[in-house]
Write a protein that holds these residues in place. Sequence first.
Motif, mmCIF file in Angstrom:
data_model
loop_
_atom_site.group_PDB
_atom_site.id
_atom_site.type_symbol
_atom_site.label_atom_id
_atom_site.label_comp_id
_atom_site.label_asym_id
_atom_site.label_seq_id
_atom_site.Cartn_x
_atom_site.Cartn_y
_atom_site.Cartn_z
ATOM 1 N N TYR A 278 20.346 35.353 2.363
ATOM 2 C CA TYR A 278 20.904 34.004 2.391
ATOM 3 C C TYR A 278 19.928 33.045 3.075
ATOM 4 O O TYR A 278 19.377 33.346 4.135
ATOM 5 C CB TYR A 278 22.251 34.007 3.132
ATOM 6 C CG TYR A 278 23.288 34.864 2.450
ATOM 7 C CD1 TYR A 278 24.088 34.345 1.444
ATOM 8 C CD2 TYR A 278 23.446 36.200 2.802
ATOM 9 C CE1 TYR A 278 25.041 35.137 0.802
ATOM 10 C CE2 TYR A 278 24.381 37.003 2.174
ATOM 11 C CZ TYR A 278 25.180 36.462 1.176
ATOM 12 O OH TYR A 278 26.106 37.255 0.542
ATOM 13 N N PHE A 279 19.741 31.877 2.433
ATOM 14 C CA PHE A 279 18.836 30.855 2.955
ATOM 15 C C PHE A 279 19.453 29.474 2.748
ATOM 16 O O PHE A 279 20.225 29.249 1.806
ATOM 17 C CB PHE A 279 17.481 30.921 2.244
ATOM 18 C CG PHE A 279 16.725 32.189 2.520
ATOM 19 C CD1 PHE A 279 15.901 32.284 3.625
ATOM 20 C CD2 PHE A 279 16.865 33.299 1.694
ATOM 21 C CE1 PHE A 279 15.215 33.458 3.894
ATOM 22 C CE2 PHE A 279 16.188 34.468 1.954
ATOM 23 C CZ PHE A 279 15.361 34.546 3.064
ATOM 24 N N ALA A 280 19.075 28.572 3.666
ATOM 25 C CA ALA A 280 19.473 27.175 3.502
ATOM 26 C C ALA A 280 18.569 26.508 2.456
ATOM 27 O O ALA A 280 17.447 26.975 2.211
ATOM 28 C CB ALA A 280 19.358 26.451 4.847
ATOM 29 N N PRO A 281 19.015 25.411 1.813
ATOM 30 C CA PRO A 281 18.196 24.751 0.790
ATOM 31 C C PRO A 281 16.818 24.329 1.289
ATOM 32 O O PRO A 281 15.847 24.336 0.515
ATOM 33 C CB PRO A 281 19.055 23.540 0.386
ATOM 34 C CG PRO A 281 20.460 23.989 0.636
ATOM 35 C CD PRO A 281 20.381 24.837 1.879
ATOM 36 N N ASP A 282 16.705 23.956 2.592
ATOM 37 C CA ASP A 282 15.392 23.530 3.084
ATOM 38 C C ASP A 282 14.483 24.715 3.439
ATOM 39 O O ASP A 282 13.384 24.527 3.959
ATOM 40 C CB ASP A 282 15.549 22.605 4.290
ATOM 41 C CG ASP A 282 16.217 23.265 5.479
ATOM 42 O OD1 ASP A 282 16.653 24.434 5.344
ATOM 43 O OD2 ASP A 282 16.313 22.634 6.540
ATOM 44 N N GLU A 283 14.914 25.944 3.157
ATOM 45 C CA GLU A 283 14.090 27.117 3.391
ATOM 46 C C GLU A 283 13.517 27.685 2.096
ATOM 47 O O GLU A 283 12.939 28.771 2.103
ATOM 48 C CB GLU A 283 14.912 28.207 4.084
ATOM 49 C CG GLU A 283 15.343 27.857 5.496
ATOM 50 C CD GLU A 283 16.138 28.983 6.137
ATOM 51 O OE1 GLU A 283 15.644 29.548 7.138
ATOM 52 O OE2 GLU A 283 17.231 29.303 5.647
ATOM 53 N N VAL A 284 13.679 26.952 0.989
ATOM 54 C CA VAL A 284 13.152 27.428 -0.296
ATOM 55 C C VAL A 284 12.429 26.280 -0.994
ATOM 56 O O VAL A 284 12.654 25.090 -0.700
ATOM 57 C CB VAL A 284 14.273 27.973 -1.211
ATOM 58 C CG1 VAL A 284 15.042 29.088 -0.511
ATOM 59 C CG2 VAL A 284 15.223 26.861 -1.642
ATOM 60 N N GLU A 285 11.563 26.641 -1.946
ATOM 61 C CA GLU A 285 10.888 25.676 -2.806
ATOM 62 C C GLU A 285 11.162 26.060 -4.253
ATOM 63 O O GLU A 285 11.037 27.235 -4.621
ATOM 64 C CB GLU A 285 9.382 25.707 -2.571
ATOM 65 C CG GLU A 285 8.950 25.433 -1.148
ATOM 66 C CD GLU A 285 7.477 25.697 -0.945
ATOM 67 O OE1 GLU A 285 6.786 26.014 -1.943
ATOM 68 O OE2 GLU A 285 6.993 25.607 0.213
ATOM 69 N N PRO A 286 11.575 25.116 -5.084
ATOM 70 C CA PRO A 286 11.819 25.437 -6.488
ATOM 71 C C PRO A 286 10.531 25.930 -7.155
ATOM 72 O O PRO A 286 9.432 25.466 -6.832
ATOM 73 C CB PRO A 286 12.281 24.105 -7.099
ATOM 74 C CG PRO A 286 12.749 23.291 -5.932
ATOM 75 C CD PRO A 286 11.890 23.707 -4.775
ATOM 76 N N VAL A 287 10.674 26.891 -8.060
ATOM 77 C CA VAL A 287 9.556 27.443 -8.798
ATOM 78 C C VAL A 287 9.823 27.260 -10.281
ATOM 79 O O VAL A 287 10.890 27.660 -10.786
ATOM 80 C CB VAL A 287 9.346 28.940 -8.469
ATOM 81 C CG1 VAL A 287 8.227 29.533 -9.321
ATOM 82 C CG2 VAL A 287 9.031 29.114 -6.992
ATOM 83 N N ALA A 288 8.856 26.634 -10.968
ATOM 84 C CA ALA A 288 9.007 26.430 -12.417
ATOM 85 C C ALA A 288 8.892 27.757 -13.142
ATOM 86 O O ALA A 288 8.354 28.733 -12.608
ATOM 87 C CB ALA A 288 7.933 25.456 -12.904
ATOM 88 N N PRO A 289 9.376 27.851 -14.376
ATOM 89 C CA PRO A 289 9.310 29.102 -15.130
ATOM 90 C C PRO A 289 7.922 29.681 -15.252
ATOM 91 O O PRO A 289 7.751 30.875 -15.332
ATOM 92 C CB PRO A 289 9.875 28.710 -16.511
ATOM 93 C CG PRO A 289 10.776 27.539 -16.226
ATOM 94 C CD PRO A 289 10.116 26.784 -15.115
ATOM 95 N N ASP A 290 6.858 28.821 -15.220
ATOM 96 C CA ASP A 290 5.508 29.365 -15.345
ATOM 97 C C ASP A 290 4.948 29.885 -14.025
ATOM 98 O O ASP A 290 3.812 30.320 -13.951
ATOM 99 C CB ASP A 290 4.552 28.307 -15.924
ATOM 100 C CG ASP A 290 4.492 27.067 -15.044
ATOM 101 O OD1 ASP A 290 5.140 27.052 -13.965
ATOM 102 O OD2 ASP A 290 3.785 26.111 -15.442
ATOM 103 N N GLY A 291 5.783 29.783 -12.964
ATOM 104 C CA GLY A 291 5.365 30.334 -11.672
ATOM 105 C C GLY A 291 4.798 29.308 -10.730
ATOM 106 O O GLY A 291 4.525 29.607 -9.589
ATOM 107 N N GLU A 292 4.560 28.051 -11.186
ATOM 108 C CA GLU A 292 4.005 27.024 -10.316
ATOM 109 C C GLU A 292 5.121 26.381 -9.515
ATOM 110 O O GLU A 292 6.210 26.132 -10.036
ATOM 111 C CB GLU A 292 3.287 25.964 -11.139
ATOM 112 C CG GLU A 292 2.086 26.480 -11.877
ATOM 113 C CD GLU A 292 1.016 27.006 -10.963
ATOM 114 O OE1 GLU A 292 0.902 26.461 -9.841
ATOM 115 O OE2 GLU A 292 0.327 27.967 -11.323
ATOM 116 N N ALA A 293 4.888 26.088 -8.244
ATOM 117 C CA ALA A 293 5.892 25.422 -7.420
ATOM 118 C C ALA A 293 6.045 23.990 -7.875
ATOM 119 O O ALA A 293 5.109 23.362 -8.367
ATOM 120 C CB ALA A 293 5.472 25.472 -5.942
ATOM 121 N N GLY A 294 7.221 23.435 -7.705
ATOM 122 C CA GLY A 294 7.468 22.039 -8.060
ATOM 123 C C GLY A 294 8.526 21.923 -9.106
ATOM 124 O O GLY A 294 9.105 22.874 -9.603
ATOM 125 N N ALA A 295 8.776 20.652 -9.512
ATOM 126 C CA ALA A 295 9.830 20.374 -10.489
ATOM 127 C C ALA A 295 9.372 20.754 -11.851
ATOM 128 O O ALA A 295 8.195 20.734 -12.145
ATOM 129 C CB ALA A 295 10.186 18.905 -10.425
#
Length: 477
Positions: A460-477
């Motif tokens: 379990y993690f809070a939202p500010d403890e994760v970074e979204p990952v795009a399907p191609d594996g790159e971080a970001g939107a």
Amino acid sequence: MSARTGAGSGTAAGMAAGTAMDTARKVADAVLYEGYLLYPYRASAAKNRLRWQFGVLVPPAYVETAEPSASVTECLVEGASNALVRVRLRFLHVKERRVERAEGDGFVPVPRLEAGGTTYLTFDEATEREVEVVLAMPALLGVERTVPVAIPGDHAEEPVPAGNGAAPLGRVVTEHRPLRAVLRVTAESGAGPYGLTRLRVRLENATAWTGDGTREGTREGTRDGTREHALLRSLVAAHLLIGVTAGRFVSLSDPPEWARAAAAGCVNENTWPVLVGEPGYRDVVLSSPIILYDHPRVAPESPGDLFDATEIDEMLHLRTRTLTEDEKREARATDPRAAEIIRMAGDLPPEMMERLHGAIRHLGEPARREPLPWWDPMSEAEVSPGSDSVTVAGVEVARGSRVRLSPGRRRADAHDMFLAGRTARVEAVLLDVDGARHLAVTLEDDLGADLHRSHGRYLYFAPDEVEPVAPDGEAGA
């Protein structure tokens, strides 16, 4: 030692009761040696320095540890008005083993001696003692029968050879202190409906204790009035096997409804009587210092006693094999039974080791049940962890989203450092009682992720403890 007294021991009924009690011996032996030695089976191990934990009945005058000097067993028998009652007392008698180094014209106690590649350790052993009495039930009704038990002491000395014809380096002194105990047996008819009889057995340690190093009937002792010394005059792992030649015992753990009130009225002190033998048989009771269920069994796959009735045989055998040669040498010198464990673990063939992996006890059609949802949708209709989402860095994150973990911002758990930078899949978006959102995730590179998912066990993690990952594996939107 075995003593048999009383009438009926030679009758066919008495022999039948004896056979049933012999069948129960394997379970009783597990109780007898519970905690005798624990892995790694060496005298120097911390867990083997404070010994004899179960069923210890100390001399009545010894009060330093508040351990009991007596036990009381009460059980119910139906249809036993003319039965023979066989009471078998079993316990361990501590044997002092003292290593002494030759010095001048005398000897000095030492923790250990090395001679000719053999190690001699000062470490107490124990000897099995067994006393049996057979009594007629009619002679017990309303009358207390007293059975004295006397165990003599003994003393032996064995030289520690130096080799080459030289004088011995020392000696090993072993000694049993004499013990006295008393069994008090009585019975009460009309203890419940349908002709129930309450059988009562009180076991007392009647050994004298003065608290100093001198003991009646022995040479001057070498220990003070501590528990270690009191144990030499104690009944250790004391328990009773009680059998009847007619009638049947009533379970005290799960009595029939008609006998429930009578079972509740039985008083048992420092012991717990349970039915033993094959399921369905009710002619023998084990009065154990350890709480057991009715008809306990030792797993048939167990190749030998490891002195822990709740043991995981495979784990203990594998760990015993990992001991170094020096550790094995010390274990062998610690106790003959420890030496047998080392031998057994080393000689166990692969096919017997495979049996320790697990066993199927019953084969049949498994019960079919509808799986229960891990989340109760009726608790809060407005909350749906499987479809709710939360915005992280401008990206909607919901079940199935990929995220990279960055727990360093909070570091609520020391293990978070091992998770930093790893990618995970969101399994649910949760809302706590304070209105804060949390993400339940499973690690993408975790081989057990499917198992954790099926059991609802997540990180379990809070939202500010994760970074979204795009399907191609790159971080970001």
